[in-house]
Design an enzyme around this catalytic site. Structure first.
Site, PDB file in Angstrom:
ATOM      1  N   PHE B 123      50.263  34.231  41.347  1.00  0.00           N
ATOM      2  CA  PHE B 123      50.918  35.535  41.386  1.00  0.00           C
ATOM      3  C   PHE B 123      50.765  36.024  42.822  1.00  0.00           C
ATOM      4  CE2 PHE B 123      50.273  40.196  40.966  1.00  0.00           C
ATOM      5  CZ  PHE B 123      51.305  40.577  40.127  1.00  0.00           C
ATOM      6  N   ALA B 130      50.311  44.673  52.812  1.00  0.00           N
ATOM      7  CA  ALA B 130      50.579  45.224  51.471  1.00  0.00           C
ATOM      8  C   ALA B 130      49.591  44.648  50.478  1.00  0.00           C
ATOM      9  CB  ALA B 130      52.007  44.888  51.034  1.00  0.00           C
ATOM     10  N   GLY B 131      49.027  45.514  49.665  1.00  0.00           N
ATOM     11  CA  GLY B 131      48.082  45.089  48.637  1.00  0.00           C
ATOM     12  C   GLY B 131      48.105  46.166  47.582  1.00  0.00           C
ATOM     13  N   GLY B 338      13.455  38.249  43.243  1.00  0.00           N
ATOM     14  CA  GLY B 338      12.800  38.353  44.542  1.00  0.00           C
ATOM     15  C   GLY B 338      13.416  37.381  45.546  1.00  0.00           C
ATOM     16  N   GLY B 339      12.571  36.766  46.362  1.00  0.00           N
ATOM     17  CA  GLY B 339      13.045  35.854  47.414  1.00  0.00           C
ATOM     18  C   GLY B 339      13.858  34.697  46.847  1.00  0.00           C
ATOM     19  N   GLU B 362      43.038  42.251  41.905  1.00  0.00           N
ATOM     20  CA  GLU B 362      43.854  42.763  40.794  1.00  0.00           C
ATOM     21  C   GLU B 362      43.671  44.279  40.622  1.00  0.00           C
ATOM     22  OE1 GLU B 362      44.782  40.548  37.383  1.00  0.00           O
ATOM     23  OE2 GLU B 362      44.391  38.623  38.336  1.00  0.00           O
ATOM     24  N   GLY B 363      43.719  44.959  41.756  1.00  0.00           N
ATOM     25  CA  GLY B 363      43.559  46.411  41.759  1.00  0.00           C
ATOM     26  C   GLY B 363      42.129  46.777  42.079  1.00  0.00           C
ATOM     27  N   SER B 365      38.743  49.117  42.744  1.00  0.00           N
ATOM     28  CA  SER B 365      38.186  50.183  41.907  1.00  0.00           C
ATOM     29  C   SER B 365      38.821  51.526  42.242  1.00  0.00           C
ATOM     30  CB  SER B 365      36.670  50.257  42.099  1.00  0.00           C
ATOM     31  OG  SER B 365      36.093  49.079  41.584  1.00  0.00           O
ATOM     32  N   GLU B 366      39.204  51.670  43.523  1.00  0.00           N
ATOM     33  CA  GLU B 366      39.837  52.927  43.940  1.00  0.00           C
ATOM     34  C   GLU B 366      41.198  53.070  43.254  1.00  0.00           C
ATOM     35  OE1 GLU B 366      38.416  50.672  45.934  1.00  0.00           O
ATOM     36  OE2 GLU B 366      36.639  51.816  46.505  1.00  0.00           O
TER      37      GLU B 366
END
Lengths: 272, 381
Positions: B123, B130-131, B338-339, B362-363, B365-366
């Site tokens: 896709f 553009a995104g 931890g490490g 795919e979009g 979070s904003e």
């Protein structure tokens, strides 16, 4: 050709708590899955079905949730499944189970050619139901089978017996239990899942449907009782021998000489 | 909504888990480290129906409902999020739009190879400029007789180097942002070429690449839907795609939770397992709660879709929450290790890298928040 595979639903975990009063495992504590050995028996049946165009029926005794393993079997390629589900069947030992399964075969597939089971289930591991069932039905049987070949009405099987590999020939109808060492099960395909749940290929039968004698099923029909269940106590303790090297060697031989000797003898024997 | 899993969903989960653990488990770390696409496992998945999960059974698909679909993606992702990415993008943003918006002829011609997995789908929306702003695509598809001529460059294409069919977002009129269209382009078309594989932080077993379209001619029959429907098709595909990515994030969270729980019980410090310390217990409690909340939000979006009800807002909520949960749970799993958790020898390090991108692709979070707020504010108060 008609093949019947017997399935069992077992808890998904290796160790389960048990009811101290009844000696029964608390199976509800874990999610149920198809017994691993039974899954191999199903695979053996599916391979014969594919090679010889057989009809494959599965039978499982258990609570309503056990329908799941019959559906899974349909998803894998079984034609139909029968769930033996009735409170009167609960608490069955291997004797009562074998009697019930024999009644079920008589009810749903009396003209079978081959019965397949796992060699023993993962939860109780008695390995008795297969041979018991063969006795109930008066069938030739071979347990712990690793290889199956069908030629006409004759079945060639290879089975492991102690250190030996036996090749047997038997006439159909017959009963076979298979080991999990052979017949690696195929994965369930996503296309099979919807097929298994789309149709009505799983049927539920009660004790009455089986025309089973109520004195021979469930608790009532069980000759054996679990007296006690306990986890084996494996106790290994390290022993530290301290002191001068020579004194240590002497003490080691004094205390463990017999066992060391036996190990040495075994090594020497193997070297011959 | 049914809160207890039905028998079918249990069987689906068992089947996907058994396959993932058996076939992907042994190679999951290696394919990430080597950035290798595991054809050997993908071929098995093709045979088992993973490339047509929701396609109708009459077309050779598995015909699963959306909850089953999410469960499959979750279970594959629990073992290898990189492999799950290939499956979810193929199913939800390539095959699904074809089955939803394609003509009878297009479905008959193009769907069988996608459903069998013979052609892996891609896709292609994102470009250098553009995104999130899908209307800004610069790729053009100019009508010339019975063909479209496509010119442009797509970047960050999941399945890019292995795809057999790519949905290309392009404008039929460069001056009109509403002229977006989706062209279905087979990889063998002249003018279609694949760029170098991106060197990404996570999901490394997927050959994400650029796709170049230079004087690439496709017949007009390869236009999906109608001219100008591109944005609608894209948004609809992304609604479904969000369910897939949410499921993928959930699988990562589940894997991280299991690893951290196991490790906390084994790892001894101050002569006792670190699981006996309250701080670690608090971490595990939070991780487990977030994972379960993510699961319920996702299954709810799936149930709405299966019931034929609007699910766009809920899919965005699921994607927003599941991806944040995956990032946070993986973060705490690394912390508990931890490490060692920072070492590539341990899987939690991979979970952490894989989790991050679920908040981006795919979009972002904003954008999910924009979608959710739009849904909320457009309702009559």
């Amino acid at each position: 050709m008609k093949i019947v595979v017997f399935l069992k639903q077992v808890p998904a975990v290796s160790e389960l708590p048990w009811d101290k009063k009844t000696g029964q495992l608390k199976r509800e504590a874990a999610a149920g899955v198809m017994d691993p050995a039974a899954k191999h028996a199903l695979e053996a049946g599916l391979r014969l079905k594919e090679a010889h165009g057989a009809k494959l029926i599965t039978i499982c005794m258990g609570p309503p949730e056990a329908e799941e393993v019959l559906r899974e079997a349909v998803a894998l390629g079984a034609d139909r499944g029968f769930l033996l589900c009735d409170p009167r069947l609960a608490g069955a030992d291997t004797l009562a189970t074998s009697y019930t399964l024999a009644r079920a075969v008589g009810a749903v597939c009396p003209d079978f050619d081959l019965l397949l089971l796992g060699c023993h289930s993962a939860d109780s591991e008695t390995g008795q139901v297969g041979p018991h069932l063969a006795e109930e039905l008066g069938l030739p049987a071979a347990a712990y089978v690793e290889k199956l070949e069908l030629a006409g009405r004759k079945l060639m099987v290879e089975r492991v017996s102690d250190e030996w590999l036996e090749t047997l020939e038997m006439d159909l109808p017959a009963l076979i239990t298979v080991t999990p060492r052979a017949f690696a099960p195929r994965p369930v395909s996503m296309t099979g899942v919807e097929q298994a749940f789309g149709g009505g290929e799983v049927f539920v039968l009660s004790a009455a449907d089986l025309r089973a004698d109520s004195g021979h099923v469930g608790w009532a029909g069980s000759a054996g009782q679990v007296v006690r269940v306990y986890a084996p106590n494996i106790d290994k303790k390290g022993v530290l021998i301290e002191g001068a090297p020579k004194a240590c060697a002497r003490e080691l031989l004094d205390r463990f000489g017999d066992r060391i000797g036996a190990l040495l003898a075994k090594d020497l024997g193997e070297a011959d | 909504m049914e809160l207890n899993p039905c028998m079918k969903h249990k069987v689906v989960r068992g089947a996907a888990r058994e396959f993932a653990e058996g076939e992907l488990g042994p190679i999951a770390a290696e394919i990430d480290h080597q950035a290798r696409f595991p054809w050997e496992a993908v071929e098995k998945m093709q045979a088992l129906g993973y490339f047509g999960l929701q396609a109708p059974r009459t077309m050779g698909g598995a015909g699963l409902d959306t909850i089953s679909y999410a469960i499959v993606i979750e279970e594959v992702s629990r073992v290898s999020a990189g492999v799950a990415l290939c499956i979810t993008v193929h199913n939800s943003v390539c095959l699904y739009p074809l089955l939803t918006f394609g003509s009878k002829e297009q479905k008959a011609r193009l769907a069988p190879d996608l459903i069998s997995g013979k052609r892996i789908g891609a896709f292609c929306l994102t470009e250098a400029n553009a995104g999130s702003d899908a209307g800004a695509v610069e790729t053009t598809a100019t009508a010339q007789g019975s063909e479209y001529v496509i010119e442009g460059t797509k970047i960050f294409v999941t399945n890019g180097a292995v795809c057999g069919l790519a949905h290309i977002f392009a404008k039929t009129d460069p001056g009109d942002p509403r002229s977006a269209a989706v062209l279905m382009v087979e990889k063998e078309r002249a003018g279609f070429s694949v760029g170098e594989i991106e060197d990404l932080s996570g999901m490394r077993s997927n050959p994400v690449s650029s796709i170049f379209l230079a004087n690439c001619r496709v017949p007009a029959e390869n236009l999906l839907g109608k001219p100008g429907q591109g944005l609608k098709i894209g948004l609809s595909a992304l609604d479904t795609g969000r369910i897939g990515i949410a499921a993928q994030a959930l699988g990562i969270a589940q894997a991280a939770l299991e690893s951290a729980t196991r490790y906390a019980k084994e790892r001894q410090q101050f002569n006792k397992p670190i699981a006996s310390f309250q701080t670690i217990q608090n971490y595990l409690a939070d991780m487990s709660t977030q994972t379960e909340a993510a699961r319920l939000l996702l299954y709810r979006a799936c149930a709405l879709k299966d019931a034929g009800k609007p699910f766009s807002t809920e899919a965005s909520m699921a994607k927003l929450y599941c991806s944040a949960a995956a990032r946070e749970v993986a973060n705490l799993a690394v912390q508990i290790h931890g490490g060692y958790g920072y070492s590539r020898e341990y899987d939690v390090e991979r979970y952490y890298r894989d989790a991050k991108v679920t908040e981006i692709y795919e979009g972002t979070s904003e954008v999910q928040r924009m979608v959710i707020a739009r849904g909320l504010l457009s309702r009559p108060s």
